[in-house]
Scaffold this motif. Structure first.
Motif, mmCIF file in Angstrom:
data_model
loop_
_atom_site.group_PDB
_atom_site.id
_atom_site.type_symbol
_atom_site.label_atom_id
_atom_site.label_comp_id
_atom_site.label_asym_id
_atom_site.label_seq_id
_atom_site.Cartn_x
_atom_site.Cartn_y
_atom_site.Cartn_z
ATOM 1 N N UNK A 350 31.051 -54.530 40.457
ATOM 2 C CA UNK A 350 31.101 -54.165 41.872
ATOM 3 C C UNK A 350 31.785 -52.810 42.059
ATOM 4 N N UNK A 351 32.867 -52.602 41.295
ATOM 5 C CA UNK A 351 33.560 -51.303 41.358
ATOM 6 C C UNK A 351 32.633 -50.172 40.897
ATOM 7 N N UNK A 352 31.884 -50.436 39.814
ATOM 8 C CA UNK A 352 30.949 -49.424 39.313
ATOM 9 C C UNK A 352 29.853 -49.142 40.333
ATOM 10 N N UNK A 353 29.376 -50.193 40.987
ATOM 11 C CA UNK A 353 28.353 -50.012 42.014
ATOM 12 C C UNK A 353 28.886 -49.170 43.172
ATOM 13 N N UNK A 354 30.119 -49.450 43.577
ATOM 14 C CA UNK A 354 30.732 -48.651 44.643
ATOM 15 C C UNK A 354 30.874 -47.183 44.217
#
Length: 487
Positions: A350-354
């Protein structure tokens, strides 16, 4: 023009009259010279005869008439001195007459040379006596010239006219050129010489217009050389035709050619500005291409992460289902531990997607400082920006087959506004930019300490490497030295 031709015809008639008058003067001078010569000869003969007679008489009557003889002899000597003074005066007058004759001869020669142009005009252009045609052509010429023959007859459609600033600069130079042309025009007093001067001015201005018209971004040096060659050509022609005017023409061209060169540089400024605009457009297109490529890569990364996320979510769902049915405590503990790991993985994804969304929609990225000792030396650095999740991929691309060695990384600065940070560093090093026209070439002259200070001022926490490793380059040099020693 008609008026000038009439004046030239009158001048020819006057010349003929002066030539006739000159011949009469020469004849009178010749007669006067003969008379003077005869007078001198007679005077000398008379003096000689009287001297001999007096001396003879003095000798015969010396004893009786010594006092009288001395007195007479003294009188005769005084008379002789007086005659000699008169003779000298006559000779001086004769010398003055000769000088006057020489001046008249020079004047006659000058008038004769100036009349050659008139004679050739009449011989080669007999139709010139048709004054009606000449008057019509003269009216057209005067209307086209405006203020006079010192103006450019034809003004080509040059590019500096499209710029208010360049047009102002060119008008200032044209005023300087006209000032020089006017100052030298006043030095020619005869109509013949002034006509030649006007023809030369027309030729020079036409040559300048041609040089300006054929100017381009790539041939400034050739245009400046053509201006110099133009001066050399006119000096050669003038020196071959009349060496006496060469010093004046040399001074004239030495003042005019630098102004011609300034005109060329002003016109060239247009091409420089246009080239900058083209390079700016290329830079924008290149930036758009790079951004599109980075967007494509980010999209690939997003899809890859989403697949991983989907895999983890599916495994979480399966483990939850197993956990709901499992009764063995050890297996339950193992499933709980695995679920915890999967949840952590999903959170990282999720952090990478953000981060990907942030990169794709904003200005976040890395500003890098790199060098290539083997390719560019130790005082040239590239300062650029990338939005890649892995900025090293961009550095590897720059070190591909287009350069002989890989780049060394000195700093990699992350920023939420990488574009602004890159522009700030470029502006700081603006005076040291290697290519001042093509701004896509992001290379700058600097020393490593100066760059370190700039980076530290921006972000003191950034790690800056001052060493130029240049491993491939140094290994290549070492192999070269080993081969040299073997030989």
């Amino acid at each position: 023009m008609l008026k000038k031709i009439k004046e030239l015809l009158n001048l020819n008639k006057t010349l003929q009259e002066k030539e006739s008058y000159l011949k009469k003067i020469e004849e009178k001078a010749s007669d006067k010279e003969k008379i003077i010569s005869d007078t001198i000869a007679e005077a000398r003969a008379s003096i000689q005869s009287e001297s001999e007679e007096i001396i003879g008489t003095a000798k015969k009557e010396a004893e009786e008439l010594k006092d009288t003889a001395r007195s007479d002899l003294s009188n005769l000597i005084s008379k002789k001195d007086k005659l000699e003074e008169e003779t000298n005066e006559v000779e001086e007058n004769l010398e003055k007459v000769n000088k006057e004759l020489t001046k008249l001869m020079k004047a006659a020669t000058k008038f004769k040379s100036e009349s050659v142009g008139i004679k050739e005009l009449i011989e080669k252009f007999p139709s010139a006596v048709d004054y009606t045609v000449i008057e019509q052509e003269l009216m057209v010429l005067e209307e086209s010239l405006g203020d006079g023959v010192l103006n450019t007859i034809i003004e080509l459609d040059l590019h500096h006219k499209d710029s208010k600033i360049l047009r102002k600069d060119m008008n200032a130079i044209n005023r300087e050129i006209r000032k020089v042309l006017t100052s030298y025009e006043s030095r020619y007093t005869t109509k013949a010489n002034k006509t030649i001067y006007h023809l030369m001015v027309i030729g020079l201005q036409a040559e300048l217009q041609n040089i300006l018209y054929t100017l381009s971004y790539t041939n400034l040096d050739k245009a400046l050389e053509n201006a110099k060659s133009l001066a050399d050509k006119y000096l050669t022609i003038c020196g071959n035709g009349n060496a006496s005017i060469l010093p004046t023409i040399t001074r004239f061209l030495s003042e005019l050619v630098p102004l011609f060169k300034k005109s060329i540089e002003i016109e060239y400024s247009y091409y420089v500005q246009k080239e900058k605009e083209k390079e700016e457009q290329r830079r924008i297109k290149e930036q758009m291409r790079q951004e599109a490529e980075e967007q494509r890569i980010l999209e690939q990364e997003r899809k890859k992460i989403e697949k991983e996320e989907e895999k983890y979510l599916k495994e979480i769902s399966n483990n939850k289902e197993l956990l709901s049915k499992e009764t063995d405590l050890d297996k339950i503990a193992a499933l709980v531990a695995r679920l915890k790991e999967l949840v952590e993985q999903v959170e990282k994804i999720e952090e990478q997607k953000e981060e990907i969304v942030k990169r794709a929609n904003g200005k976040a990225g890395y500003v890098y400082v790199i060098s290539n000792l083997g390719s560019f030396g130790d005082n040239m650095f590239k300062i650029g920006m990338t939005r890649r999740l892995n900025p090293l991929d961009r550095i590897d691309e720059l070190g591909d087959a287009s350069v002989p060695f890989k780049f060394d990384i000195h700093a990699m600065v992350f920023s939420d506004d990488a574009v602004g940070l890159e522009q700030k560093m470029h502006q700081t090093l603006k005076a040291n930019r290697v290519n001042k026209i093509n701004l896509r070439k992001e290379f700058f002259y600097s020393d490593i300490v100066n760059l370190e200070n700039i980076i530290q001022d921006i972000d003191p926490t950034v790690e800056f490497t001052t060493t130029m490793k240049a491993l491939e380059f140094r290994q290549s040099q070492s192999i070269k030295e080993e081969k040299s020693q073997v030989i």
